[in-house]
Scaffold this motif. Structure first.
Motif, PDB file in Angstrom:
ATOM      1  N   GLY A  62       0.843  -1.219   0.003  1.00 31.91           N
ATOM      2  CA  GLY A  62      -0.036   0.053   0.035  1.00 31.91           C
ATOM      3  C   GLY A  62       0.930   1.341  -0.016  1.00 31.91           C
ATOM      4  O   GLY A  62       0.309   2.419  -0.152  1.00 31.91           O
ATOM      5  N   SER A  63       2.164   1.067   0.045  1.00 26.41           N
ATOM      6  CA  SER A  63       3.154   2.250   0.219  1.00 26.41           C
ATOM      7  C   SER A  63       3.228   3.027  -1.185  1.00 26.41           C
ATOM      8  O   SER A  63       3.330   2.009  -2.199  1.00 26.41           O
ATOM      9  N   LEU A  64       3.365   4.153  -1.136  1.00 20.45           N
ATOM     10  CA  LEU A  64       3.645   5.005  -2.440  1.00 20.45           C
ATOM     11  C   LEU A  64       5.332   5.084  -2.633  1.00 20.45           C
ATOM     12  O   LEU A  64       5.872   5.319  -1.775  1.00 20.45           O
ATOM     13  N   ILE A  65       5.732   4.820  -3.796  1.00 24.83           N
ATOM     14  CA  ILE A  65       7.358   4.859  -3.888  1.00 24.83           C
ATOM     15  C   ILE A  65       7.705   5.304  -5.128  1.00 24.83           C
ATOM     16  O   ILE A  65       6.680   5.798  -6.015  1.00 24.83           O
TER      17      ILE A  65
ATOM     18  N   LEU B 183       6.667   7.480  11.540  1.00 20.11           N
ATOM     19  CA  LEU B 183       7.294   8.015  12.912  1.00 20.11           C
ATOM     20  C   LEU B 183       8.491   7.408  13.499  1.00 20.11           C
ATOM     21  O   LEU B 183       8.747   8.106  14.365  1.00 20.11           O
ATOM     22  N   SER B 184       8.860   6.270  13.028  1.00 20.96           N
ATOM     23  CA  SER B 184      10.064   5.658  13.469  1.00 20.96           C
ATOM     24  C   SER B 184      11.334   6.464  13.183  1.00 20.96           C
ATOM     25  O   SER B 184      12.107   6.144  13.704  1.00 20.96           O
ATOM     26  N   SER B 185      11.157   7.334  12.234  1.00 24.80           N
ATOM     27  CA  SER B 185      12.532   8.233  11.893  1.00 24.80           C
ATOM     28  C   SER B 185      12.353   9.513  12.676  1.00 24.80           C
ATOM     29  O   SER B 185      13.209  10.377  12.295  1.00 24.80           O
ATOM     30  N   LEU B 186      11.369   9.848  13.409  1.00 24.10           N
ATOM     31  CA  LEU B 186      11.134  11.010  14.435  1.00 24.10           C
ATOM     32  C   LEU B 186      12.481  11.101  15.256  1.00 24.10           C
ATOM     33  O   LEU B 186      12.723  10.184  15.887  1.00 24.10           O
ATOM     34  N   LYS B 187      13.099  12.250  15.253  1.00 21.65           N
ATOM     35  CA  LYS B 187      14.251  12.246  16.241  1.00 21.65           C
ATOM     36  C   LYS B 187      13.917  13.242  17.468  1.00 21.65           C
ATOM     37  O   LYS B 187      12.761  13.916  17.422  1.00 21.65           O
TER      38      LYS B 187
ATOM     39  N   ILE C 150      -0.473  11.879   9.346  1.00 25.72           N
ATOM     40  CA  ILE C 150      -1.135  11.980   8.232  1.00 25.72           C
ATOM     41  C   ILE C 150      -1.840  10.746   8.045  1.00 25.72           C
ATOM     42  O   ILE C 150      -2.734  10.539   7.251  1.00 25.72           O
ATOM     43  N   GLY C 151      -1.577   9.768   8.659  1.00 25.13           N
ATOM     44  CA  GLY C 151      -2.202   8.486   8.586  1.00 25.13           C
ATOM     45  C   GLY C 151      -1.556   7.118   9.065  1.00 25.13           C
ATOM     46  O   GLY C 151      -0.660   7.455   9.773  1.00 25.13           O
TER      47      GLY C 151
ATOM     48  N   ILE D  71       2.801   4.172  11.230  1.00 28.94           N
ATOM     49  CA  ILE D  71       2.375   5.542  11.635  1.00 28.94           C
ATOM     50  C   ILE D  71       2.999   6.498  10.644  1.00 28.94           C
ATOM     51  O   ILE D  71       4.524   6.699  10.840  1.00 28.94           O
ATOM     52  N   LEU D  72       2.254   7.023   9.559  1.00 30.56           N
ATOM     53  CA  LEU D  72       3.014   8.052   8.711  1.00 30.56           C
ATOM     54  C   LEU D  72       2.828   9.603   9.373  1.00 30.56           C
ATOM     55  O   LEU D  72       1.770   9.902   9.779  1.00 30.56           O
TER      56      LEU D  72
END
Length: 340
Positions: free
Chosen positions: A217-220, A267-271, A279-280, A335-336
């Motif tokens: 389902g991810s956009l690439i 969300l896992s990339s948030l510092k 956003i979803g 989580i985006l």
């Protein structure tokens, strides 16, 4: 000389009757248990052969007996005997040692495929089992559900058209939806598309895809495509795959102009010190897990930041709507967000 003893004779008689009862009593006697177990094993072999032939034929590949012996985990002599039974029962035919499904065999195979994919959908949507377990658990259940039980399971799930990997689920009449898209290595650079299917076989390649944390389902956006590697960006991250691994991903190109914003990420990339708006939630998060995240406040538009960093790396605590909530990295990756 042997002397007849009526008491001994009576004892031997009752012992013999007892042994015969244990061996041959209806349903639970050892003879019937062994006999039914053999029949059950024969049924499993038949159904596994049908499913393998279905997958081979659907992918446009021919299969002979030798190939079948290599891919199935049964005794070779047992497979040969079962193939004879299947031929007699008009489930398969052979042409110059190439095995083919008959119409009856294909209908039977579709029923097995339907059960397997419905059960994977059930495991994904209704249980907490990890995706690594879905296939093996579905393999066990595909031989156990009756026709009526399968229809009840489908109705309970809302008669879904696709399993969690994006494979089409045959209807009770055998109709199959079409997978939209092409294999990732066939896409030119700068193509934007959505992942519509992740092939879960062979297992060794599927595990590599799981390790990369790639989501259906991810956009690439494809940024590099050659014989050595396929590179694409998705949800704020860069992914590099060998072509043989990338071929297990089906991507539907998006014709209209789509802009993938650079500050959209997981969300896992948030510092620590950064803040963002949700956003979803990725389609990768399903069932109870998805509902729990929504109930905890992970809804579109909510502001979020890191509240506490775990010195061991996982999990971290996130502050959302005044509440600190701990999430593992794999949960946060679904989580985006859009960073401020």
């Amino acid at each position: 000389m042997f002397e007849y003893n009526p008491i001994t004779a009576l004892f031997v008689f009752f012992v013999s009757v007892g042994v015969l009862y244990v061996l041959f009593r209806p349903v639970k006697g050892w003879f019937w248990i062994i006999r039914n177990n053999f029949k059950s094993n024969e049924k499993i072999v038949i159904e596994d052969i049908l499913k393998q032939l279905y997958h081979f034929e659907n992918s446009g590949n021919k299969v002979d007996t030798k190939t079948l012996l290599q891919v199935l985990n049964f005794n070779n002599n047992q497979i040969i005997e079962v193939l004879k039974i299947m031929t007699i029962n008009n489930l398969i035919s052979s042409d110059s040692d190439v095995l083919k499904l008959t119409e009856a065999g294909r209908e039977y195979a579709l029923r097995i495929v339907r059960i397997h994919r419905l059960w994977e959908r059930y495991l994904a949507d209704k249980t907490g089992f990890s995706k690594e377990e879905w296939h093996d658990r579905a393999e066990m259940m595909e031989h156990k559900l009756s026709h009526d039980e399968t229809n009840s399971l489908a109705a309970h799930l809302g008669n879904p058209k696709f399993d969690p990997h994006g494979d089409p689920i045959p209807t009770h009449t055998g109709k199959i939806a079409t997978i939209n898209g092409v294999e990732l290595p066939l896409l030119p650079v700068n193509t934007i598309g959505r992942i519509t299917h992740i092939e879960d076989e062979p297992e060794i390649i599927y595990k590599q895809i799981l390790a990369e944390n790639i989501h259906i389902g991810s956009l690439i956006r494809v940024t590099e495509n050659n014989t050595t590697r396929i590179v694409f960006h998705s949800e704020g991250e860069e992914f590099k795959l060998a072509p043989i691994v990338a071929a297990n991903l089906t991507v539907a190109p998006i014709e209209k102009e789509v802009v993938l914003e650079d500050n959209i990420a997981r969300l896992s990339s948030l510092k620590e010190g950064e803040s963002a708006n949700i956003i979803g939630i990725s389609k990768e998060s399903r069932g109870e897990s998805r509902r729990r995240l929504l109930d905890l406040g992970f809804v579109k538009g909510a502001t979020i930041k890191i509240d506490l960093v775990n010195p061991l790396g996982d999990p971290n605590a996130y502050l959302i709507k005044g509440t600190s909530i701990a999430l593992r990295k794999d949960q946060a990756a679904k989580i985006l967000i859009k960073k401020d």
